[in-house]
Enzyme design. Structure first.
Site, PDB file in Angstrom:
ATOM      1  CG  HIS A  18     -13.354   6.070  -1.261  1.00  0.00           C
ATOM      2  ND1 HIS A  18     -13.318   6.289   0.349  1.00  0.00           N
ATOM      3  CD2 HIS A  18     -12.524   4.425  -1.501  1.00  0.00           C
ATOM      4  CE1 HIS A  18     -12.558   4.816   1.073  1.00  0.00           C
ATOM      5  NE2 HIS A  18     -12.258   4.401  -0.235  1.00  0.00           N
TER       6      HIS A  18
ATOM      7  CG  LEU B 265      -1.878  -0.075   1.377  1.00  0.00           C
ATOM      8  CD1 LEU B 265      -3.147  -0.179   2.378  1.00  0.00           C
ATOM      9  CD2 LEU B 265      -2.096   2.292   0.937  1.00  0.00           C
TER      10      LEU B 265
ATOM     11  CD  GLU C 261      -1.981   4.649  -2.958  1.00  0.00           C
ATOM     12  OE1 GLU C 261      -2.746   4.093  -2.528  1.00  0.00           O
ATOM     13  OE2 GLU C 261      -1.113   5.020  -2.121  1.00  0.00           O
TER      14      GLU C 261
ATOM     15  CD  GLN D 178      -7.842  -0.699  -3.358  1.00  0.00           C
ATOM     16  OE1 GLN D 178      -8.123   0.139  -1.742  1.00  0.00           O
ATOM     17  NE2 GLN D 178      -7.612  -1.829  -3.613  1.00  0.00           N
ATOM     18  CG  PHE D 179     -11.731   4.038  -4.420  1.00  0.00           C
ATOM     19  CD1 PHE D 179     -12.590   4.314  -4.962  1.00  0.00           C
ATOM     20  CD2 PHE D 179     -10.886   3.263  -3.765  1.00  0.00           C
ATOM     21  CE1 PHE D 179     -13.737   3.126  -4.541  1.00  0.00           C
ATOM     22  CE2 PHE D 179     -12.051   2.288  -3.305  1.00  0.00           C
ATOM     23  CZ  PHE D 179     -12.828   2.398  -4.005  1.00  0.00           C
ATOM     24  CB  ALA D 180      -9.718   8.714  -9.119  1.00  0.00           C
ATOM     25  CG  ASP D 181     -10.983   9.815  -3.519  1.00  0.00           C
ATOM     26  OD1 ASP D 181     -12.055  10.544  -3.758  1.00  0.00           O
ATOM     27  OD2 ASP D 181     -11.310   9.101  -5.188  1.00  0.00           O
ATOM     28  CG  PHE D 182      -6.461   5.742  -2.596  1.00  0.00           C
ATOM     29  CD1 PHE D 182      -6.917   6.740  -1.191  1.00  0.00           C
ATOM     30  CD2 PHE D 182      -6.880   4.476  -2.018  1.00  0.00           C
ATOM     31  CE1 PHE D 182      -8.373   6.361  -1.224  1.00  0.00           C
ATOM     32  CE2 PHE D 182      -7.888   4.266  -1.093  1.00  0.00           C
ATOM     33  CZ  PHE D 182      -8.967   5.036  -0.785  1.00  0.00           C
TER      34      PHE D 182
END
Length: 668
Positions: free
Chosen positions: A475, A406, A408, A430-434
């Site tokens: 998310h 985990l 990015e 996993q989500f654009a937010d991350f």
């Protein structure tokens, strides 16, 4: 004040079985950066260079490392590693031109000092953020492992930079994947003026290695023979048994962080202690005392180095200052690539959901490009949280479909490292937010690396994005505008399965960095009959999805579906232009629509302020003013975070406000 790095003096060299030629070669190699430093400090005082980061007192680490590795093994240096560049035989006139911002420098005057790389010399330069190069080294090492090359990669960091999260991420990924990387920490006691005890609570870096599951070695960084022998032995072993090793090289910086900083913050007794351990003077004395370096040989080497430096400087100074050329500046943003659109075969078609079209593109691109590697959290056996890579491990294997820790930032950096070795990489957020955790790697490494020194970044970052699924503020964000402002990136955002497949294939073909946004709410709610075979769509080309004469609606992504629904409800005669590509965006298509209708409104899911619509509406006002019959309008989501409760989220999204504004525009 005490410093944990203080070591005994003088340096104890062990001659061992070193040949005389090797010992003298190390001396000459060690002397070159010191003599260049002496010259640069004079030039700095004369105002002939603008800045200098000194490695005075730390030269043995760079020279020991560069001489210990094979010439075709990558090294990733930092500010104080001048010896890496000279040790790899970079022409001095180009090195000095780089320092002076001349055209023949490696960055063509676009970056300074050691912020450059040279694949010819197997060097990847740093950026000012210090930590990201750790993950790039991971990527290069991963490429070695995938290609079954018996090579090692070596990356430098400082004790101050080890406080960065990138340090942890880089070491962790290397340990988990057993990558052949040597991480060298130059422990010189200070991060600019901040002493080690204010950077971390431990005393020595070798204590950190076991925590990552890797070996650690501590060496005297001022002892050229110890550095050389240690790195040489480690590299030889790692080539046979790939794994990362953490090397702590204890040393001291005898000058300021950069010359303007000075060293007043360092206790005088500490400077005196380490002056006794000068790596150049001590090694020279050792060679003389052992009859290896004669006065004649010493004079010959010094004269040779002096001549080389003076000749290099003469050529660099003689070069004219750069005459700016805007066209060249734009052209160097991206690696040369001319897209050849592959049309869709009309014979074989089937109905596919949005999510299936993306999966289809990934699968066909994996088949087309054996050097394409997919990376992301849970994308292996689990198939990703949206099941886009379900079954990929069985078909393509774990080497190419890689579950990641985990982290990015490290994975994006690793993707760049793969690219340096000729691989293609897809990274799934996993989500654009991350992606915020990997922001630096995207905007400062992927986006700038070709402009800076001609290295392409063959990386696609997939971004599951958007609201409408009651997932709350972390998310559901639309964050494409974060990157729209960054030169050197390409951004695509499909609104339907046909475009999703064709645009992803096109992005993966292009050897330049892409952000590929895919709306989560469309994954399983939208189906379309599309070609089964491989095809691509032209990048930078908008699609007129609805033809009308009264008003132009410029939009993308989910906005296309909102606009279509509202136009149907209102029974208005509207053009709907789906941008599809956000960088570069299709100015011609927008202008043609505005010319036809005379009225235009931009619709985006992103928050209104500072969104992509603001830029495009400004461009329309400036370039299409004479065709307008009404003010240019735009609508977007509220300028708040995305709320969780469905009623709040519905109010946040722009649909109802857009409908009202569209009515006002039509009757204007």
């Amino acid at each position: 004040m005490t410093n944990p790095n203080v070591a005994e003096s003088p340096i104890l060299f062990k001659k061992g079985r070193f040949k005389k030629e090797t010992l003298l070669k190390l001396y000459e190699s060690l002397l070159m950066p010191r003599r260049i430093e002496e010259k640069m400090l004079i030039l700095l005082r004369q105002g002939k260079i603008s800045k200098w980061f000194s490695g005075w007192g730390q030269e043995a680490i760079s020279i020991g490392a560069v001489e210990a590795l094979s010439k075709d093994e990558f090294i990733l240096p930092m500010h104080r590693n001048l010896g890496i560049f000279t040790g790899r035989g970079i022409p001095l006139e180009r090195l000095f031109a780089q320092f002076q911002g001349k055209k023949s420098g490696f960055t063509k005057g676009r970056d300074r000092s050691f912020h450059f790389g040279s694949t010819e010399h197997h060097i990847v330069g740093m950026i000012s953020h210090l930590g990201p190069q750790m993950a790039i080294a991971d990527g290069i090492a991963l490429a070695h492992k995938l290609s079954k090359e018996k090579k090692v990669c070596l990356v430098f960091t400082g004790d101050g930079a080890s406080s960065e999260g990138d340090f942890h991420e880089g070491l962790n990924v290397a340990a988990v994947w057993k990558l052949p990387v040597i991480f060298v920490v130059e422990h010189n006691g200070y991060g600019l003026s901040t002493p080690s005890e204010e950077q971390f609570a431990f005393k020595q870096f070798i204590d950190k290695g076991p925590g990552y599951g890797m070996e650690s070695v501590k060496i005297d960084g001022n002892n050229i023979l110890e550095v050389y022998q240690t790195i040489q032995n480690l590299a030889s072993d790692i080539r046979k048994n790939p794994r990362p090793v953490l090397v702590e090289a204890v040393t001291f910086r005898m000058r300021g962080h950069e010359e303007a900083s000075g060293t007043k913050y360092v206790p005088k007794e500490l400077m005196s202690t380490w002056a006794m351990k000068d790596p150049v003077e001590n090694y020279e004395r050792f060679l003389e005392e052992n009859g290896i370096l004669t006065l004649e040989e010493k004079s010959r080497i010094n004269d040779k180095i002096k001549i080389a430096i003076n000749e290099g400087l003469e050529k660099a100074f003689a070069e004219e200052n750069i005459i700016p050329n805007s066209e060249e500046e734009f052209n160097d943003l991206f690696a040369p690539f001319t897209q050849r659109v592959i049309p869709a075969a009309e014979s074989l078609k089937s109905e596919k959901r949005f999510v299936d079209a993306i999966s289809d593109a990934l699968k066909q691109s994996m088949e087309k490009y054996p050097n394409l590697v997919l990376m992301g959290q849970d994308i292996g056996d689990y198939g990703g949280v949206f099941k886009i890579t379900d079954g990929f491990v069985v078909q393509f294997g774990r080497d190419r479909v890689r579950n990641t820790p985990l982290c990015e930032s490290a994975i994006i950096g690793t993707a760049l490292g793969l690219s340096i070795q000729g691989y293609k990489a897809m990274v799934e957020m996993q989500f654009a937010d991350f992606v915020s955790v990997g922001f630096n790697q995207i905007v400062n490494n992927l986006a700038k690396i070709h402009y800076r020194w001609g290295q392409n970044a063959d990386v696609v970052v997939r971004m599951p994005t958007g609201a409408g699924v009651a997932a709350g503020p972390f998310h559901s964000q639309s964050n494409e505008a974060w990157f729209f402002h960054t030169p050197g990136l390409k951004i695509v955002y499909p609104s339907n399965p046909y475009d999703a497949k064709g645009l992803l294939n096109a992005a993966l073909e292009d050897p330049n960095p892409y952000l590929y946004f895919e709306h989560k709410a469309l994954y399983r709610s939208l189906s379309e009959t599309i070609p089964d075979d491989y095809y691509t769509i032209e990048i930078g080309k908008a699609q007129l999805v609805r033809n009308g004469n009264t008003v132009s609606i410029i939009t993308y992504g989910m906005g296309v579906h909102w606009a279509n629904t509202i136009v149907d409800e209102m029974e208005c005669d509207a053009d709907i232009v789906d941008l599809r590509t956000l960088l570069p965006w299709d100015k011609e298509a927008v202008q043609q629509s505005v010319k036809k209708t005379g009225k235009v409104i931009f619709l985006q899911e992103d928050c209104l302020t500072g969104g992509i619509g603001a830029e495009i509406c400004a461009w329309i006002s400036e370039n299409c003013f004479e065709y307008l019959d009404a003010p240019v309008m735009r609508e977007g989501s509220l300028d708040t975070p995305v709320p969780f409760a469905p009623s709040l989220e519905k109010n946040f999204l722009p649909v109802e406000r857009f409908k009202k504004k569209l009515q006002d525009l039509i009757v204007y």
